[in-house]
Design an enzyme around this catalytic site. Structure first.
Site, mmCIF file in Angstrom:
data_model
loop_
_atom_site.group_PDB
_atom_site.id
_atom_site.type_symbol
_atom_site.label_atom_id
_atom_site.label_comp_id
_atom_site.label_asym_id
_atom_site.label_seq_id
_atom_site.Cartn_x
_atom_site.Cartn_y
_atom_site.Cartn_z
ATOM 1 N N CYS A 257 0.838 -1.203 0.000
ATOM 2 C CA CYS A 257 0.000 0.000 0.000
ATOM 3 C C CYS A 257 0.874 1.255 0.000
ATOM 4 C CB CYS A 257 -0.883 -0.036 1.246
ATOM 5 S SG CYS A 257 -1.665 1.502 1.666
ATOM 6 N N GLU B 88 -9.000 32.805 3.523
ATOM 7 C CA GLU B 88 -8.994 31.477 2.922
ATOM 8 C C GLU B 88 -9.430 31.602 1.456
ATOM 9 O OE1 GLU B 88 -8.461 28.061 3.647
ATOM 10 O OE2 GLU B 88 -9.334 27.790 1.655
ATOM 11 N N CYS C 61 3.169 22.039 7.601
ATOM 12 C CA CYS C 61 3.104 20.585 7.402
ATOM 13 C C CYS C 61 4.272 20.116 6.540
ATOM 14 C CB CYS C 61 1.760 20.195 6.802
ATOM 15 S SG CYS C 61 1.403 21.023 5.262
HETATM 16 N N1 SAH Z 1 -5.748 26.449 9.320
HETATM 17 C C1 SAH Z 1 -6.713 25.486 8.862
HETATM 18 C C2 SAH Z 1 -6.485 24.939 7.454
HETATM 19 C C3 SAH Z 1 -5.095 24.628 7.020
HETATM 20 S S1 SAH Z 1 -4.975 23.792 5.481
HETATM 21 C C4 SAH Z 1 -6.863 24.367 9.885
HETATM 22 O O1 SAH Z 1 -6.081 24.276 10.832
HETATM 23 O O2 SAH Z 1 -7.763 23.552 9.753
HETATM 24 C C5 SAH Z 1 -4.483 25.073 4.389
HETATM 25 C C6 SAH Z 1 -5.616 25.899 3.844
HETATM 26 O O3 SAH Z 1 -5.066 26.898 2.993
HETATM 27 C C7 SAH Z 1 -6.612 25.137 2.975
HETATM 28 O O4 SAH Z 1 -7.906 25.376 3.477
HETATM 29 C C8 SAH Z 1 -6.450 25.758 1.573
HETATM 30 O O5 SAH Z 1 -7.669 25.841 0.881
HETATM 31 C C9 SAH Z 1 -5.937 27.132 1.898
HETATM 32 N N2 SAH Z 1 -5.119 27.835 0.883
HETATM 33 C C10 SAH Z 1 -4.248 27.317 -0.003
HETATM 34 N N3 SAH Z 1 -3.621 28.295 -0.694
HETATM 35 C C11 SAH Z 1 -4.112 29.472 -0.235
HETATM 36 C C12 SAH Z 1 -3.841 30.840 -0.549
HETATM 37 N N4 SAH Z 1 -2.935 31.194 -1.460
HETATM 38 N N5 SAH Z 1 -4.526 31.782 0.131
HETATM 39 C C13 SAH Z 1 -5.447 31.444 1.075
HETATM 40 N N6 SAH Z 1 -5.740 30.177 1.407
HETATM 41 C C14 SAH Z 1 -5.073 29.183 0.769
#
Ligand code: SAH
Length: 444
Positions: A78, A328, A399
């Site tokens: 996997c 976002e 991450c």
């Molecule tokens: N802070 C949140 C989500 C993190 S994931 C939590 O802890 O749950 C990262 C997020 O960034 C995703 O929702 C994605 O849609 C958003 N994202 C990606 N590129 C972006 C950009 N250039 N501007 C704003 N948001 C973005």
């Protein structure tokens, strides 16, 4: 250059970014999947390139003290997990070292990294599982391929997931419901998605179909609801396109509710088939508590929460700030964030739809900025905007330690100082590692 099919006995001296063992032969780096640092192994060269090669373990001469017998029967096939052949201590050492190496090599920072916070539960921790359905069965695709590995069980998923897969498989057999075949774009069922609200127990099952009709649908609903009263939502999602994207746009609730509810600490969140939600809620709380700790808010600050998703961090810290503004770029996530604010009665938050790098440019006075970007890290335009805003504090949730380190190097040049780097294990058994970082403005 090394020669293909040649055998060598080597010592594994390092670990690659995906958890594979690394050794050196005549100055060439050789990547050896499933080999652990410190082991002596006999390998065969399976692929030789100009500057590096790939080897396969033939025999382990001296195993690492961390080596374990994989508990997962699909481990070597996997493409999901990479760490079932080591104990958790060995896995955490790899994750810690990955952050240390990136910060030293890429960011060029000479600093202490906090000891990684491991997870209490390394099994059944995930709240979301997505399983392709093909003529080969229901399961996972092998690493970097579209070859399906049929599975009965996945140890990192919630336990109910295996039962749901079994029921869908039996239903398809009993009623001759065809799986989707991507080679000729025929068949009915293409994916099974299971979402579990870990803190309330509620479960949503999403059946992704190519066709709008599922013959004997009521029987499928009957079998799933008889499985467990926890299954409170069954959704049919229609995806008629020729695409690798798992879900289509149209959702039909075929049983129960259209959303399930989960909690992070005192906050309630609605989860619909498409919405983003952190996949390990237990460790999410650990991560967010670090954000709160590092932000050290007194109650009079204006905070920007960039890449806010469905507003989870914004809502989590709102009680400690004067105002929080979440940004976002996915419209549905912004709508969910606004709904979540109303649901939880939080009034000092606001959510803006847009790109972090474009929206941030418009602000002048912000006390603290939280950034939680996807794996590719921050756009340089955003770091430039932060340089102009000059917040007292930046909390960077990352991450991907490599892009985190690249961005920290730039922020250092821009007059900020990295104070604390805290790795947190959100994804046991995979090579992913999350970090929370406190960065402050250098006075003057
Ligand atoms: N802070 C949140 C989500 C993190 S994931 C939590 O802890 O749950 C990262 C997020 O960034 C995703 O929702 C994605 O849609 C958003 N994202 C990606 N590129 C972006 C950009 N250039 N501007 C704003 N948001 C973005």
């Amino acid at each position: 250059m090394l020669i293909k099919n040649q055998n060598y006995t080597v010592e594994i001296t390092g670990t690659g970014s995906e958890g594979e063992g690394v050794c050196r032969i005549d100055g060439f780096a050789v990547f050896v999947p499933y080999a652990l640092k410190g082991e002596i192994v006999e390998i065969k060269i399976v692929k030789a390139l100009k500057n590096y090669a790939f080897g396969k373990i033939l025999y382990i001469v001296k195993p690492s003290k961390h080596r374990t017998e994989p508990k997962c029967e699909y481990f070597y096939k996997c493409g999901g997990c990479v760490f079932w052949h080591t104990d958790y201590e060995g896995e955490l050492q790899f994750k810690q070292q990955k952050v240390i190496d990136c910060i030293a090599r890429i960011a060029g920072l000479d600093m202490n990294i906090e000891q990684i916070i491991g997870a209490q539960n390394c099994e059944h921790y995930r709240n979301k599982g997505q399983f392709p359905v093909t003529p080969e069965g229901i399961g996972f695709f092998a690493e970097r391929s579209h070859r399906l590995i049929s599975i009965n069980n996945c140890i990192i998923q919630d336990k109910i997931t295996a039962d749901v897969i079994k029921i869908v498989r039996e239903f398809m057999c009993d009623y001759a419901i065809m799986p989707y075949d991507e080679s000729n774009h025929t068949g009915v069922i293409r994916n099974v998605l299971v979402r579990v609200a870990k803190n309330t127990g509620e479960v949503m099952v999403v059946i992704v179909t190519k066709t709008s009709k599922i013959l004997h649908k009521d029987e499928l609903v009957k079998r799933l609801t008889e499985l467990s009263p926890r299954i409170v939502s069954i959704i049919q999602n229609i995806n008629g396109e020729r695409t690798n994207v798992a879900m289509g746009m149209k959702n039909i609730t075929i049983f129960g509710k259209a959303e399930i509810s989960d909690k992070i600490a005192h906050l309630d969140f609605s989860i619909s088939p498409h919405s983003f939600f952190q996949i390990n809620p237990e460790q999410t709380k650990v991560l967010y508590d670090k954000v709160v700790e590092y932000a050290g808010l007194k109650g009079n600050e204006v905070v920007l929460d960039l890449y806010c998703g469905i507003g989870t961090i914004s809502l989590y810290i709102a009680q400690f700030a004067k105002q929080v503004i979440g940004v976002e770029c996915v419209e549905q996530a912004v709508l969910n964030a606004k709904e979540n604010a109303v649901k939880n009665g939080v009034e000092n938050v606001e959510f803006i739809l847009g790109k972090a790098e474009e929206v941030a440019e418009k602000f002048k006075k912000i006390d603290a900025i939280i950034i939680d970007p996807p794996r590719k890290g921050c756009d340089i335009k955003l770091l430039d905007a932060i340089k102009n805003i000059k917040p007292e504090k930046i909390i960077y949730v990352s991450c991907n330690p490599a892009t985190l380190a690249r961005d920290l190097k730039i922020l250092t040049e821009y007059g900020f100082s990295t104070k604390i780097i805290q790795p947190v294990d959100m994804f046991p058994r995979t090579a992913h590692v999350e970090s929370v970082v406190l960065i402050t403005k250098v006075d003057g």
